[in-house]
Design a protein around this motif. Structure first.
Motif, PDB file in Angstrom:
ATOM      1  N   ASP A  78       0.860  -1.190   0.000  1.00  0.00           N
ATOM      2  CA  ASP A  78       0.000   0.000   0.000  1.00  0.00           C
ATOM      3  C   ASP A  78       0.899   1.244   0.000  1.00  0.00           C
ATOM      4  N   GLU A  79       0.734   2.067  -1.035  1.00  0.00           N
ATOM      5  CA  GLU A  79       1.635   3.198  -1.290  1.00  0.00           C
ATOM      6  C   GLU A  79       1.766   4.137  -0.090  1.00  0.00           C
ATOM      7  N   ARG A  80       0.715   4.230   0.718  1.00  0.00           N
ATOM      8  CA  ARG A  80       0.737   5.183   1.839  1.00  0.00           C
ATOM      9  C   ARG A  80       1.787   4.835   2.884  1.00  0.00           C
ATOM     10  N   VAL A  81       2.239   3.581   2.872  1.00  0.00           N
ATOM     11  CA  VAL A  81       3.272   3.161   3.833  1.00  0.00           C
ATOM     12  C   VAL A  81       4.570   3.949   3.610  1.00  0.00           C
ATOM     13  N   ILE A  82       4.854   4.256   2.345  1.00  0.00           N
ATOM     14  CA  ILE A  82       6.154   4.879   2.015  1.00  0.00           C
ATOM     15  C   ILE A  82       6.310   6.235   2.719  1.00  0.00           C
ATOM     16  N   PRO A  83       5.380   7.185   2.504  1.00  0.00           N
ATOM     17  CA  PRO A  83       5.544   8.461   3.213  1.00  0.00           C
ATOM     18  C   PRO A  83       5.385   8.318   4.725  1.00  0.00           C
ATOM     19  N   LEU A  84       4.493   7.412   5.158  1.00  0.00           N
ATOM     20  CA  LEU A  84       4.268   7.286   6.605  1.00  0.00           C
ATOM     21  C   LEU A  84       5.521   6.776   7.323  1.00  0.00           C
ATOM     22  N   LEU A  85       6.304   5.956   6.648  1.00  0.00           N
ATOM     23  CA  LEU A  85       7.548   5.455   7.264  1.00  0.00           C
ATOM     24  C   LEU A  85       8.740   6.341   6.919  1.00  0.00           C
ATOM     25  N   GLY A  86       8.525   7.300   6.038  1.00  0.00           N
ATOM     26  CA  GLY A  86       9.657   8.095   5.543  1.00  0.00           C
ATOM     27  C   GLY A  86      10.664   7.180   4.872  1.00  0.00           C
ATOM     28  N   ALA A  87      10.134   6.200   4.093  1.00  0.00           N
ATOM     29  CA  ALA A  87      10.991   5.150   3.534  1.00  0.00           C
ATOM     30  C   ALA A  87      11.568   5.524   2.176  1.00  0.00           C
ATOM     31  N   GLU A  88      12.707   4.907   1.882  1.00  0.00           N
ATOM     32  CA  GLU A  88      13.329   5.037   0.570  1.00  0.00           C
ATOM     33  C   GLU A  88      13.165   3.707  -0.140  1.00  0.00           C
ATOM     34  N   GLU A  89      12.736   3.749  -1.397  1.00  0.00           N
ATOM     35  CA  GLU A  89      12.550   2.514  -2.168  1.00  0.00           C
ATOM     36  C   GLU A  89      13.858   2.139  -2.842  1.00  0.00           C
ATOM     37  N   ILE A  90      14.192   0.857  -2.767  1.00  0.00           N
ATOM     38  CA  ILE A  90      15.508   0.399  -3.221  1.00  0.00           C
ATOM     39  C   ILE A  90      15.348  -0.850  -4.091  1.00  0.00           C
ATOM     40  N   SER A  91      16.044  -0.871  -5.227  1.00  0.00           N
ATOM     41  CA  SER A  91      16.031  -2.036  -6.130  1.00  0.00           C
ATOM     42  C   SER A  91      17.441  -2.587  -6.245  1.00  0.00           C
ATOM     43  N   ILE A  92      17.569  -3.911  -6.248  1.00  0.00           N
ATOM     44  CA  ILE A  92      18.913  -4.487  -6.404  1.00  0.00           C
ATOM     45  C   ILE A  92      19.214  -4.834  -7.856  1.00  0.00           C
ATOM     46  N   GLY A  93      18.320  -4.536  -8.772  1.00  0.00           N
ATOM     47  CA  GLY A  93      18.632  -4.802 -10.172  1.00  0.00           C
ATOM     48  C   GLY A  93      17.384  -4.846 -11.022  1.00  0.00           C
ATOM     49  N   ASP A  94      17.598  -4.817 -12.329  1.00  0.00           N
ATOM     50  CA  ASP A  94      16.470  -4.770 -13.257  1.00  0.00           C
ATOM     51  C   ASP A  94      15.955  -6.159 -13.588  1.00  0.00           C
ATOM     52  N   TYR A  95      15.391  -6.813 -12.582  1.00  0.00           N
ATOM     53  CA  TYR A  95      14.733  -8.095 -12.737  1.00  0.00           C
ATOM     54  C   TYR A  95      13.741  -8.181 -11.591  1.00  0.00           C
ATOM     55  N   VAL A  96      12.789  -9.085 -11.719  1.00  0.00           N
ATOM     56  CA  VAL A  96      11.734  -9.134 -10.702  1.00  0.00           C
ATOM     57  C   VAL A  96      11.863 -10.400  -9.860  1.00  0.00           C
ATOM     58  N   LEU A  97      12.056 -10.218  -8.570  1.00  0.00           N
ATOM     59  CA  LEU A  97      12.079 -11.327  -7.615  1.00  0.00           C
ATOM     60  C   LEU A  97      10.649 -11.573  -7.159  1.00  0.00           C
ATOM     61  N   SER A  98      10.401 -12.766  -6.605  1.00  0.00           N
ATOM     62  CA  SER A  98       9.038 -13.031  -6.132  1.00  0.00           C
ATOM     63  C   SER A  98       8.779 -12.334  -4.798  1.00  0.00           C
ATOM     64  N   GLY A  99       9.853 -11.893  -4.153  1.00  0.00           N
ATOM     65  CA  GLY A  99       9.698 -11.145  -2.913  1.00  0.00           C
ATOM     66  C   GLY A  99      10.983 -10.407  -2.598  1.00  0.00           C
ATOM     67  N   GLY A 100      10.910  -9.474  -1.665  1.00  0.00           N
ATOM     68  CA  GLY A 100      12.074  -8.646  -1.372  1.00  0.00           C
ATOM     69  C   GLY A 100      13.109  -9.285  -0.447  1.00  0.00           C
ATOM     70  N   GLU A 101      12.847 -10.528   0.021  1.00  0.00           N
ATOM     71  CA  GLU A 101      13.762 -11.140   0.990  1.00  0.00           C
ATOM     72  C   GLU A 101      15.187 -11.323   0.456  1.00  0.00           C
ATOM     73  N   PRO A 102      15.341 -11.883  -0.765  1.00  0.00           N
ATOM     74  CA  PRO A 102      16.724 -11.983  -1.266  1.00  0.00           C
ATOM     75  C   PRO A 102      17.376 -10.598  -1.408  1.00  0.00           C
ATOM     76  N   ALA A 103      16.588  -9.596  -1.759  1.00  0.00           N
ATOM     77  CA  ALA A 103      17.136  -8.234  -1.891  1.00  0.00           C
ATOM     78  C   ALA A 103      17.626  -7.735  -0.527  1.00  0.00           C
ATOM     79  N   ALA A 104      16.855  -8.014   0.537  1.00  0.00           N
ATOM     80  CA  ALA A 104      17.263  -7.596   1.882  1.00  0.00           C
ATOM     81  C   ALA A 104      18.582  -8.267   2.265  1.00  0.00           C
ATOM     82  N   MET A 105      18.733  -9.548   1.893  1.00  0.00           N
ATOM     83  CA  MET A 105      19.990 -10.266   2.195  1.00  0.00           C
ATOM     84  C   MET A 105      21.161  -9.643   1.447  1.00  0.00           C
ATOM     85  N   VAL A 106      20.918  -9.274   0.187  1.00  0.00           N
ATOM     86  CA  VAL A 106      21.973  -8.646  -0.621  1.00  0.00           C
ATOM     87  C   VAL A 106      22.415  -7.335   0.046  1.00  0.00           C
TER      88      VAL A 106
END
Ligand code: ADE
Length: 252
Positions: free
Chosen positions: A125-153
């Motif tokens: 839900d997009e509203r989470v981003i401003p409410l957490l003051g979060a920065e969106e981060i991508s580890i590369g131009d491919y789509v993972l099924s979830g962000g867990e491997p990205a968090a490990m990277v």
């Protein structure tokens, strides 16, 4: 550094955070990793963490409230920890995010606290981003099924940059991307593997020749594989001369 991972799949991190550089950083007391299960912060008996998207469309969307409550608990945890103190920086993994780079990793490695929220399903839900003051981060131009491997990277890349984690000998200073050149190839014993020999120069004991060879091969690799890293970059005289020679040798 304190590192919190907010996830729907806490099991993913079992084992993964107990290996290699992350284990060393934790053992040295320089890194503390907490895995927070978002499901623990749901408020219905089914533990609902996702719902249908407004306006329709495929896939489910991660609900805001459990994430906000999970983040609140992290905030309390961060304030309670005397060493950590202050507000942790919040990252959200998504292929829509700003590309993760070594420069960004170096900057994040200076933080005392980092929260990584792992995206799942169709998104959050997009509203989470401003409410957490979060920065969106991508580890590369491919789509993972979830962000867990990205968090490990991200965790792995940061762990080795925390001051004191790497010994002097393996210091991260000379890595590829600290300086934006790929590394030269490396070899170890034996000298011959199935007829493939170690380049003669590396056995010569001539330190200056070896230094120039390593530099040339680093430039050659970069030129062949990642010419974008060299484009528009001012090279020192020696590098420029080596690169001109490489281009001539390679005929392009
Ligand atoms: N989640 C899915 N794909 C991702 C990516 N490439 N980077 C970060 N998070 C993601």
């Amino acid at each position: 550094m304190r590192f919190w991972i907010l996830t729907l799949n806490p099991g993913f991190f079992r084992g993964a955070t107990d290996e290699g550089m992350i284990r060393i950083a934790r053992q040295k007391g320089l890194l503390d990793v907490s895995v927070v299960a978002i499901r623990d912060f749901t408020d219905d008996r089914y533990g609902t963490t996702d719902d249908y998207p407004y306006g329709g469309g495929a896939g489910m969307v991660m609900k805001a409230e459990p994430i906000l409550r999970a983040n609140e608990s992290v905030r309390r945890d961060a304030e309670a920890g005397t060493a950590a103190g202050g507000r942790p920086r919040v990252l959200v993994t998504t292929p829509q995010g700003r590309p993760f780079t070594q420069a960004w990793a170096r900057e994040l490695a200076q933080e005392r606290g980092i929260v990584v929220l792992c995206g799942r399903y169709k998104g959050i839900d997009e509203r989470v981003i401003p409410l957490l003051g979060a920065e969106e981060i991508s580890i590369g131009d491919y789509v993972l099924s979830g962000g867990e491997p990205a968090a490990m990277v991200i965790l792995d890349a940061l762990a080795r940059l925390i001051p004191g984690v790497l010994g002097d000998a393996e210091s991260a200073e000379a890595d590829s991307f600290s300086e934006p050149l790929l590394d030269a190839p490396v070899y170890t014993r034996p000298e011959d593997v199935s007829g493939q020999r170690v380049p003669e120069v590396l056995l010569s004991g001539d330190h200056e020749r070896i230094r120039v060879w390593k530099r040339r091969e680093a430039l050659r690799r970069t030129w062949r594989r990642r010419p974008d890293l060299l484009l528009g970059r001012a090279l020192c005289k020696e590098d420029q001369k080596l690169l001109d020679e490489i281009k001539k040798e390679e005929g392009r």
